[in-house]
Motif scaffolding. Structure first.
Motif, PDB file in Angstrom:
ATOM      1  N   UNK A  37     -19.832 -19.699   7.763  1.00  0.00           N
ATOM      2  CA  UNK A  37     -20.344 -18.386   7.412  1.00  0.00           C
ATOM      3  C   UNK A  37     -19.837 -17.998   6.023  1.00  0.00           C
ATOM      4  N   UNK A  38     -20.353 -16.894   5.533  1.00  0.00           N
ATOM      5  CA  UNK A  38     -20.066 -16.490   4.160  1.00  0.00           C
ATOM      6  C   UNK A  38     -18.599 -16.133   3.952  1.00  0.00           C
ATOM      7  N   UNK A  39     -17.931 -15.648   5.026  1.00  0.00           N
ATOM      8  CA  UNK A  39     -16.523 -15.281   4.880  1.00  0.00           C
ATOM      9  C   UNK A  39     -15.645 -16.510   4.735  1.00  0.00           C
ATOM     10  N   UNK A  40     -15.988 -17.586   5.446  1.00  0.00           N
ATOM     11  CA  UNK A  40     -15.222 -18.828   5.309  1.00  0.00           C
ATOM     12  C   UNK A  40     -15.386 -19.410   3.912  1.00  0.00           C
ATOM     13  N   UNK A  41     -16.602 -19.327   3.370  1.00  0.00           N
ATOM     14  CA  UNK A  41     -16.842 -19.824   2.017  1.00  0.00           C
ATOM     15  C   UNK A  41     -16.103 -18.975   0.989  1.00  0.00           C
ATOM     16  N   UNK A  42     -16.108 -17.667   1.197  1.00  0.00           N
ATOM     17  CA  UNK A  42     -15.382 -16.779   0.279  1.00  0.00           C
ATOM     18  C   UNK A  42     -13.884 -17.048   0.325  1.00  0.00           C
ATOM     19  N   UNK A  43     -13.358 -17.315   1.527  1.00  0.00           N
ATOM     20  CA  UNK A  43     -11.934 -17.605   1.650  1.00  0.00           C
ATOM     21  C   UNK A  43     -11.564 -18.883   0.906  1.00  0.00           C
ATOM     22  N   UNK A  44     -12.408 -19.915   1.048  1.00  0.00           N
ATOM     23  CA  UNK A  44     -12.139 -21.167   0.326  1.00  0.00           C
ATOM     24  C   UNK A  44     -12.240 -20.949  -1.177  1.00  0.00           C
ATOM     25  N   UNK A  45     -13.218 -20.152  -1.610  1.00  0.00           N
ATOM     26  CA  UNK A  45     -13.372 -19.858  -3.031  1.00  0.00           C
ATOM     27  C   UNK A  45     -12.158 -19.103  -3.563  1.00  0.00           C
ATOM     28  N   UNK A  46     -11.630 -18.168  -2.766  1.00  0.00           N
ATOM     29  CA  UNK A  46     -10.431 -17.425  -3.164  1.00  0.00           C
ATOM     30  C   UNK A  46      -9.234 -18.352  -3.327  1.00  0.00           C
ATOM     31  N   UNK A  47      -9.096 -19.300  -2.408  1.00  0.00           N
ATOM     32  CA  UNK A  47      -7.994 -20.249  -2.490  1.00  0.00           C
ATOM     33  C   UNK A  47      -8.112 -21.126  -3.737  1.00  0.00           C
ATOM     34  N   UNK A  48      -9.339 -21.544  -4.061  1.00  0.00           N
ATOM     35  CA  UNK A  48      -9.553 -22.360  -5.251  1.00  0.00           C
ATOM     36  C   UNK A  48      -9.250 -21.568  -6.518  1.00  0.00           C
ATOM     37  N   UNK A  49      -9.641 -20.293  -6.532  1.00  0.00           N
ATOM     38  CA  UNK A  49      -9.339 -19.449  -7.696  1.00  0.00           C
ATOM     39  C   UNK A  49      -7.835 -19.245  -7.842  1.00  0.00           C
ATOM     40  N   UNK A  50      -7.143 -19.077  -6.716  1.00  0.00           N
ATOM     41  CA  UNK A  50      -5.695 -18.911  -6.751  1.00  0.00           C
ATOM     42  C   UNK A  50      -5.023 -20.168  -7.291  1.00  0.00           C
ATOM     43  N   UNK A  51      -5.502 -21.339  -6.837  1.00  0.00           N
ATOM     44  CA  UNK A  51      -4.950 -22.604  -7.338  1.00  0.00           C
ATOM     45  C   UNK A  51      -5.204 -22.744  -8.825  1.00  0.00           C
ATOM     46  N   UNK A  52      -6.403 -22.373  -9.267  1.00  0.00           N
ATOM     47  CA  UNK A  52      -6.722 -22.442 -10.693  1.00  0.00           C
ATOM     48  C   UNK A  52      -5.821 -21.523 -11.501  1.00  0.00           C
ATOM     49  N   UNK A  53      -5.558 -20.319 -10.977  1.00  0.00           N
ATOM     50  CA  UNK A  53      -4.677 -19.375 -11.661  1.00  0.00           C
ATOM     51  C   UNK A  53      -3.259 -19.920 -11.761  1.00  0.00           C
ATOM     52  N   UNK A  54      -2.780 -20.552 -10.686  1.00  0.00           N
ATOM     53  CA  UNK A  54      -1.434 -21.115 -10.709  1.00  0.00           C
ATOM     54  C   UNK A  54      -1.325 -22.259 -11.717  1.00  0.00           C
TER      55      UNK A  54
END
Length: 239
Positions: A37-54
């Motif tokens: 669902x869209x929330x699972x995709x958003x959660x994965x996208x958030x994690x990827x953005x966090x990794x990119x920021x780190x």
């Protein structure tokens, strides 16, 4: 009697039937699709953005270190190197730390004790999931059952026993300690863990996760193993 019109008509019908069969099979068995669902995709996208920021933060920090070395005079190079080594030791968890944090205790649930369910050790999957939940917050330092956990650490199953850094994790009850960058961060992490669904995961394995209130006198030990320098050698002065 041979009739070329009938043969041609039969061939056309055969081709049409073959095409319809292929189309039906495609509709019947579509290619595998992402059903999240869209929330699972958003959660994965958030994690990827966090990794990119780190990663960007680490790159900026390394660029800053290089710039510091380039701008130093020869007399200050040794001091800068010493400060860098000390910083790396802290990042690797080699030093003891004191600061604001709190204690978390994993213990058998009351129901499992009342029913006489045998107490088993925590599984690597559950412990990894818990650590990943903690890592949503930046700048934390963690100790699991007296064992310092860092980015160099690993959680594995060795002969049916969960280990951290190759050392056995005790059968519950055992404690975990976390230190945050500030009291405010400690309060945020504390409140997050109180409401986290990770408690359900612990309960399903017959454990309770108790979160103690933050305090400013938390202390965790450094990693017991030391790095061994096998190849680097100090040059004589003047070379």
């Amino acid at each position: 009697m041979y009739n070329p019109v009938k043969w041609k008509f039969s061939i056309v019908l055969l081709i049409i039937g073959l095409m319809l069969a292929i189309q039906y099979n495609t509709v019947k068995n579509p290619e595998e699709r992402d059903t999240r669902d869209i929330w699972a995709i958003r959660q994965e996208l958030t994690m990827e953005k966090q990794l990119n920021s780190e990663l960007l933060s680490e790159i900026r920090e390394l660029d800053k270190t290089i710039h510091t070395y380039d701008s130093l005079e020869d007399g200050n190079t040794e001091k800068a190197l010493t400060e860098t080594v000390d910083k790396l030791y802290k990042q690797a968890g080699m030093t003891d730390l004191k600061g604001t944090g709190f204690v978390m205790e994993v213990r058998p649930s009351e129901e499992s004790i009342a029913l006489g369910i045998p107490i088993s050790g925590i599984t690597p999957d559950l412990l990894n999931k818990f650590v990943n939940d903690l890592n949503r917050f930046k700048g934390i330092s963690l100790e699991i059952d007296g064992k310092r956990f860092t980015t160099l650490s690993s959680i594995r199953d060795i002969n049916g026993i969960t280990t951290v850094n190759g050392l056995n994790v005790s059968t519950p009850p055992f404690k975990m300690k976390v230190i945050t960058q500030s009291l405010e961060d400690g309060e945020k992490l504390y409140n997050y863990l109180l409401a986290s669904p990770i408690h359900d995961d612990f309960y399903l394995e017959n454990f309770n996760l108790d979160i103690h209130k933050p305090n400013s006198t938390m202390e965790i030990r450094g990693w017991g193993d030391k790095f061994e320098n096998r190849y680097l050698k100090e040059l004589p002065k003047g070379e």
